[in-house]
Design an enzyme around this catalytic site. Structure first.
Site, PDB file in Angstrom:
ATOM      1  N   GLY A  62       0.879  -1.142   0.000  1.00  0.00           N
ATOM      2  CA  GLY A  62       0.000   0.000   0.000  1.00  0.00           C
ATOM      3  C   GLY A  62       0.929   1.206   0.000  1.00  0.00           C
ATOM      4  O   GLY A  62       2.146   1.052   0.071  1.00  0.00           O
ATOM      5  N   CYS A 118       5.040  -4.838  -2.811  1.00  0.00           N
ATOM      6  CA  CYS A 118       4.481  -3.586  -3.305  1.00  0.00           C
ATOM      7  C   CYS A 118       5.364  -2.408  -2.890  1.00  0.00           C
ATOM      8  O   CYS A 118       6.502  -2.301  -3.303  1.00  0.00           O
ATOM      9  CB  CYS A 118       3.037  -3.451  -2.819  1.00  0.00           C
ATOM     10  SG  CYS A 118       2.094  -2.097  -3.522  1.00  0.00           S
ATOM     11  N   HIS A 119       4.869  -1.518  -2.027  1.00  0.00           N
ATOM     12  CA  HIS A 119       5.658  -0.412  -1.493  1.00  0.00           C
ATOM     13  C   HIS A 119       6.409  -0.811  -0.213  1.00  0.00           C
ATOM     14  O   HIS A 119       7.173  -0.020   0.320  1.00  0.00           O
ATOM     15  CB  HIS A 119       4.761   0.793  -1.200  1.00  0.00           C
ATOM     16  CG  HIS A 119       4.229   1.479  -2.421  1.00  0.00           C
ATOM     17  ND1 HIS A 119       3.305   0.894  -3.259  1.00  0.00           N
ATOM     18  CD2 HIS A 119       4.498   2.683  -2.954  1.00  0.00           C
ATOM     19  CE1 HIS A 119       3.014   1.731  -4.246  1.00  0.00           C
ATOM     20  NE2 HIS A 119       3.728   2.816  -4.092  1.00  0.00           N
ATOM     21  N   GLY A 120       6.197  -2.045   0.271  1.00  0.00           N
ATOM     22  CA  GLY A 120       6.883  -2.525   1.471  1.00  0.00           C
ATOM     23  C   GLY A 120       8.405  -2.443   1.392  1.00  0.00           C
ATOM     24  O   GLY A 120       9.062  -2.210   2.405  1.00  0.00           O
ATOM     25  N   TRP A 170      10.165  -0.098   0.591  1.00  0.00           N
ATOM     26  CA  TRP A 170      10.605   1.178   1.161  1.00  0.00           C
ATOM     27  C   TRP A 170      11.190   0.961   2.561  1.00  0.00           C
ATOM     28  O   TRP A 170      12.162   1.587   2.939  1.00  0.00           O
ATOM     29  CB  TRP A 170       9.419   2.126   1.293  1.00  0.00           C
ATOM     30  CG  TRP A 170       9.212   3.111   0.187  1.00  0.00           C
ATOM     31  CD1 TRP A 170      10.102   3.509  -0.765  1.00  0.00           C
ATOM     32  CD2 TRP A 170       8.018   3.855  -0.035  1.00  0.00           C
ATOM     33  NE1 TRP A 170       9.527   4.447  -1.577  1.00  0.00           N
ATOM     34  CE2 TRP A 170       8.252   4.680  -1.149  1.00  0.00           C
ATOM     35  CE3 TRP A 170       6.783   3.908   0.585  1.00  0.00           C
ATOM     36  CZ2 TRP A 170       7.293   5.555  -1.653  1.00  0.00           C
ATOM     37  CZ3 TRP A 170       5.825   4.772   0.083  1.00  0.00           C
ATOM     38  CH2 TRP A 170       6.078   5.590  -1.017  1.00  0.00           C
TER      39      TRP A 170
END
Length: 195
Positions: free
Chosen positions: A88, A119-121, A123
């Protein structure tokens, strides 16, 4: 090499997680016999739960709630075999600025345990210093962030590099969960922190 039925897995998330990226691994790993706990920072929108984000719902994008099993401050890497970081946009953006999250993820890596992000994990992996020199993937929009952190970014449904597992999006969840199970079975991967 622990079998997934004996594995203990921690999912770290907060409000705004991509709904399927938490609920699917939670369900599938529990169905395979793993003990799976959800940990979150103490401050969330509603006590005792975190709320997902579901971009398929209109006009309200807030998705279902998931019970929190333990506070982030009580979560310890030495009690688990793996940690999962759902994506997310909101969830990892908040967690990557949380020193307790970065410390916990670093502990998993130092202890040779599986660290998985989708996904955005990734980051969070970038902020925890785990991207440099790794083969990784992520959601396309953060590719530059992952590359700038020193990773070799690959456009694949799942990438594993010495126990660090990454995937691109909810479309890759089957491969993501299967690779987590495989990496847990492989056992300790050694200290993966950057030298």
């Amino acid at each position: 090499m622990p079998d997934v039925q004996q594995a203990r897995i921690l999912i770290v998330a907060t409000d705004g997680f991509e709904e399927k990226e938490l609920t699917v691994p939670l369900r599938k790993l529990r169905e395979q016999g793993a003990t799976v706990h959800v940990a979150a920072p103490e401050k969330t929108r509603e006590p005792g739960v975190i709320r997902g984000w579901d971009g398929q719902k209109q006009p309200e994008d807030w998705g279902q709630t998931v019970p929190v099993d333990r506070s982030l401050k009580d979560a310890r890497a030495d009690e688990y075999d793996a940690v999962i970081l759902p994506g997310g946009v909101l969830n990892p953006d908040h967690l990557r600025t949380n020193n307790a999250v970065l410390s916990l993820v670093g502990d998993f890596a130092a202890q040779g345990k599986v660290v998985a992000a989708i996904c955005h994990g990734p980051w969070i992996l970038v902020e925890a210093g785990l991207a440099k020199g790794r083969r990784m993937t992520s959601f396309q929009s953060i590719r530059t962030d992952v590359v700038n952190a020193g990773a070799d970014w690959l456009d694949q449904e799942v990438v594993a590099d010495k126990g660090i597992v990454t995937s691109r999006s909810p479309a890759d969840l089957d491969a993501f969960v299967a690779k987590i199970v495989e990496e847990v079975r492989e056992g300790n991967h050694g200290d993966r922190r950057a030298a």
